[in-house]
Scaffold this motif. Sequence first.
Motif, PDB file in Angstrom:
ATOM      1  N   TYR A   1       4.368   5.761  -5.260  1.00  0.00           N
ATOM      2  CA  TYR A   1       4.706   5.748  -6.665  1.00  0.00           C
ATOM      3  C   TYR A   1       3.686   6.608  -7.325  1.00  0.00           C
ATOM      4  O   TYR A   1       3.944   7.202  -8.365  1.00  0.00           O
ATOM      5  CB  TYR A   1       4.676   4.435  -7.228  1.00  0.00           C
ATOM      6  N   HIS A   2       2.503   6.564  -7.013  1.00  0.00           N
ATOM      7  CA  HIS A   2       1.602   7.249  -7.673  1.00  0.00           C
ATOM      8  C   HIS A   2       1.698   8.965  -7.178  1.00  0.00           C
ATOM      9  O   HIS A   2       1.564   9.683  -8.325  1.00  0.00           O
ATOM     10  CB  HIS A   2      -0.120   7.023  -7.070  1.00  0.00           C
ATOM     11  N   ARG A   3       2.290   9.243  -6.391  1.00  0.00           N
ATOM     12  CA  ARG A   3       2.635  10.559  -5.866  1.00  0.00           C
ATOM     13  C   ARG A   3       3.734  11.098  -6.815  1.00  0.00           C
ATOM     14  O   ARG A   3       3.828  12.183  -7.164  1.00  0.00           O
ATOM     15  CB  ARG A   3       2.768  10.518  -4.318  1.00  0.00           C
ATOM     16  N   LEU A   4       4.686  10.100  -6.785  1.00  0.00           N
ATOM     17  CA  LEU A   4       6.086  10.342  -7.566  1.00  0.00           C
ATOM     18  C   LEU A   4       5.461  10.602  -9.322  1.00  0.00           C
ATOM     19  O   LEU A   4       6.102  11.421  -9.959  1.00  0.00           O
ATOM     20  CB  LEU A   4       6.887   9.298  -7.455  1.00  0.00           C
TER      21      LEU A   4
ATOM     22  N   LEU B   1       6.395   2.562 -15.105  1.00  0.00           N
ATOM     23  CA  LEU B   1       6.578   1.197 -15.103  1.00  0.00           C
ATOM     24  C   LEU B   1       6.349   0.550 -13.616  1.00  0.00           C
ATOM     25  O   LEU B   1       5.650  -0.215 -13.515  1.00  0.00           O
ATOM     26  CB  LEU B   1       7.881   0.796 -15.433  1.00  0.00           C
ATOM     27  N   TYR B   2       6.693   1.565 -12.572  1.00  0.00           N
ATOM     28  CA  TYR B   2       6.563   1.004 -11.488  1.00  0.00           C
ATOM     29  C   TYR B   2       4.924   1.325 -10.972  1.00  0.00           C
ATOM     30  O   TYR B   2       4.450   0.482  -9.942  1.00  0.00           O
ATOM     31  CB  TYR B   2       7.599   1.622 -10.202  1.00  0.00           C
ATOM     32  N   VAL B   3       4.347   2.358 -11.310  1.00  0.00           N
ATOM     33  CA  VAL B   3       2.926   2.637 -11.294  1.00  0.00           C
ATOM     34  C   VAL B   3       2.370   1.321 -11.702  1.00  0.00           C
ATOM     35  O   VAL B   3       1.144   0.836 -10.763  1.00  0.00           O
ATOM     36  CB  VAL B   3       2.560   3.659 -11.558  1.00  0.00           C
ATOM     37  N   GLU B   4       2.395   0.870 -12.677  1.00  0.00           N
ATOM     38  CA  GLU B   4       1.513  -0.329 -13.342  1.00  0.00           C
ATOM     39  C   GLU B   4       1.978  -1.566 -12.455  1.00  0.00           C
ATOM     40  O   GLU B   4       1.114  -2.126 -12.072  1.00  0.00           O
ATOM     41  CB  GLU B   4       2.121  -0.517 -14.563  1.00  0.00           C
ATOM     42  N   TRP B   5       3.173  -1.761 -12.094  1.00  0.00           N
ATOM     43  CA  TRP B   5       3.635  -2.815 -11.167  1.00  0.00           C
ATOM     44  C   TRP B   5       2.841  -2.647  -9.725  1.00  0.00           C
ATOM     45  O   TRP B   5       2.266  -3.474  -9.292  1.00  0.00           O
ATOM     46  CB  TRP B   5       4.997  -2.806 -10.896  1.00  0.00           C
ATOM     47  N   ALA B   6       2.580  -1.680  -9.426  1.00  0.00           N
ATOM     48  CA  ALA B   6       1.826  -1.231  -7.897  1.00  0.00           C
ATOM     49  C   ALA B   6       0.443  -1.471  -8.148  1.00  0.00           C
ATOM     50  O   ALA B   6      -0.287  -2.180  -7.139  1.00  0.00           O
ATOM     51  CB  ALA B   6       2.309  -0.032  -7.315  1.00  0.00           C
TER      52      ALA B   6
ATOM     53  N   ARG C   1       0.712  -1.228  -0.064  1.00  0.00           N
ATOM     54  CA  ARG C   1       0.031  -0.003   0.040  1.00  0.00           C
ATOM     55  C   ARG C   1       0.902   1.189   0.116  1.00  0.00           C
ATOM     56  O   ARG C   1       0.534   1.991  -0.667  1.00  0.00           O
ATOM     57  CB  ARG C   1      -0.969  -0.042   1.278  1.00  0.00           C
ATOM     58  N   LYS C   2       1.733   1.313   0.838  1.00  0.00           N
ATOM     59  CA  LYS C   2       2.778   2.417   0.961  1.00  0.00           C
ATOM     60  C   LYS C   2       3.487   2.655  -0.577  1.00  0.00           C
ATOM     61  O   LYS C   2       3.760   3.526  -0.963  1.00  0.00           O
ATOM     62  CB  LYS C   2       3.592   2.441   1.900  1.00  0.00           C
ATOM     63  N   ALA C   3       4.042   1.465  -1.135  1.00  0.00           N
ATOM     64  CA  ALA C   3       4.557   1.435  -2.414  1.00  0.00           C
ATOM     65  C   ALA C   3       3.927   2.197  -3.376  1.00  0.00           C
ATOM     66  O   ALA C   3       3.930   2.925  -4.304  1.00  0.00           O
ATOM     67  CB  ALA C   3       5.419   0.369  -2.698  1.00  0.00           C
ATOM     68  N   TYR C   4       2.596   1.620  -3.436  1.00  0.00           N
ATOM     69  CA  TYR C   4       1.530   2.199  -4.446  1.00  0.00           C
ATOM     70  C   TYR C   4       1.142   3.445  -3.973  1.00  0.00           C
ATOM     71  O   TYR C   4       1.298   4.301  -4.985  1.00  0.00           O
ATOM     72  CB  TYR C   4       0.003   1.484  -4.051  1.00  0.00           C
ATOM     73  N   GLU C   5       1.014   4.155  -3.018  1.00  0.00           N
ATOM     74  CA  GLU C   5       0.704   5.521  -2.682  1.00  0.00           C
ATOM     75  C   GLU C   5       2.111   6.364  -3.071  1.00  0.00           C
ATOM     76  O   GLU C   5       2.086   7.384  -3.774  1.00  0.00           O
ATOM     77  CB  GLU C   5       0.474   5.643  -1.177  1.00  0.00           C
TER      78      GLU C   5
END
Length: 477
Positions: free
Chosen positions: A119-122, A132-137, A113-117
Motif C-alpha cells: 500500500y505504501h508503494r501504491l 485510507l488503506y495506508v493509514e489502516w496499514a 507487513r506485505k499489505a503495509y509495504e
Amino acid sequence: MLADSRGQLVQPTRGPLDLSWLFRISPESARQARERLISGPVRLDTETLVGWFCLAMPADRAAVEELEGKAWRKSLKIWKARPDDRAALHNRATLHRLMYLSPEAENLGGHIRKAYELYHRLDKEVPGRYGLYVEWANFELERAIYAADGDKDDEMVARSLQLIAATRGVECCEEIQEDLMLEEVDDLALHCATLVRELLPYQGVTTRPPKGMLERVVEETELEILPPAVRLAYRLVPDSRQRRRVDSMVAELCGLLSQSHFKAGDGRQGKKWQTEAGRWEAHVAAQWEEPEPEHLGDEEAAKVAFSETEVVPMETGPRSLGPSWFGVHGKPSRMGQEDSREEWLEAFRILGLPFFPVRRFAIYRNFDTGERGRVERLQLSAFHHFWQAAVVVGLTFVLTLGVIRAPEHVAFSGPASSASPVFDAAELDKAVDRLKYLVQVEAKLKNAPKPDTKRLKAIATEREALIDKIQRLENSR
C-alpha cells in the motif's frame, strides 16, 4: 464479482465468486447487494474500488479463480509474475489485507507487513488514492508490533520496525522503540556503567585490574550484558538513537576488557574482547596491538576511544521560578544513590508548599559527577489527579460560598440608614406572647355553645396584625 480498472463490475460467466472461506458475508448484506445489482448497472466509487480485486488482464481472473479453491499462494505467484504492474500490485495488497483480516488465516504478521509495504508503494505511484488503506496499514502494523512484543516475538518486532524505517523514516521507529524497549535499554546502560566504572581507574595506565575483579566483570559481561544486548540489537533498527546507545556502551565495556587482558599478559583474551568490541563499534579498538614488554610508560598503554556522549537538551524539564511565594517549582520527589533516576514533581507552590501538581518528570543523573542526562515526561499518578480534583472542588466550594454570603455580608456591614428598622427583642417577645394568648381565647370561643362572632372577628383582625408585626421584627434582626 470482479471490477475493471474503471470501476465497472464484470459479471462472471459461471456466477458470483465464492470466497466464503476468506471472509464472511451476512445474509442482509447479500440481499442488499442483489437488490442493488438488479436495479441497474453498478459503478464502484474510488474508495470501494481500491479495496477490491481489479481485473486488468485474463491472468487476474485466473488468479481469483485459484483463490476460490483456497489456493492463495498460486494466486500470489500469478500476480508476482508481473512485479511492476500496478493492477497486480493492487491485487496482491488486497489479498494480503483480506488474509490478515480472515479469522482462519495464519502468519498474520507476514500478511500485514506485505499489505503495509504494497500500500505504501501504491501510494507513491498514485498519490492520494490509497491514503485510507495506508493509514489502516500504519495503524494495524503498529498494533501488531505491540502485540508481538507482549508475545516475545522478536522476529516480528525487528522485521516490522525495519519496514517502518524504510517507508516512514527512523524517527517513527524511535518513538515506538522508546515505548517498547526503553526500560530494557536503561537497565542495560546502568549495568554497563557500573562495570565500566570499576575498570576506568586502570584506563590509560600500565597497572592491570586485580585478577578477581577482572574475572567477575568478564563473567557478568558474558552472562548479563551480552545476551540482552544481542537481543536489543536484533530488535532495534540500525542507526536509530537507541541502537547507537546500545552499540556504544557495549563496545566501550568490551574495549576496556580487552585493554585489561592485554595488560595482564593474556593476549588471547585481549584479542577476543578486541574483536567483540569491533563488532559493536569498529573504531573502539581497531588499531590496538599487544603491547611489547619494554612499553612500561603510561603513554604507551592502550586507551579506549570512548564515544562522545549525546547531549539531550532539557526542553520541557522541571522549572524553578525562584523563591517567589506564587510560582511553579520543581522539587525531587524520589532519589537515591543506588538509582540513576530521580523523579521530579512540578507544582504551584504557596509559601513553599506544593498546592497544585502540574507535571511529573524522570531525570537520569550521574550521581558521581552530578551531571544530568536525559529527561523523560511521566504521566501524573492517580494520587496526583485525586489531589488536583480535591483542590478544584475545594476552591469551587469556597468561591460559591463566598458568592452566596456576599449579599448578606454587604447588607450587614453596610451603614444603617435612618429609615431602616431597629430590631427590638422585647417587643418581639411581647408580640409572640400576645399571639399565643389570642389563639387560646379563640379556641375557647369556638368551642362554646354560642360563639361570640363579633369578638372572634376582632381576634382574627388583631391576630393578622400581630403576624405582620412579628415578620417585620424578624426581618429587622
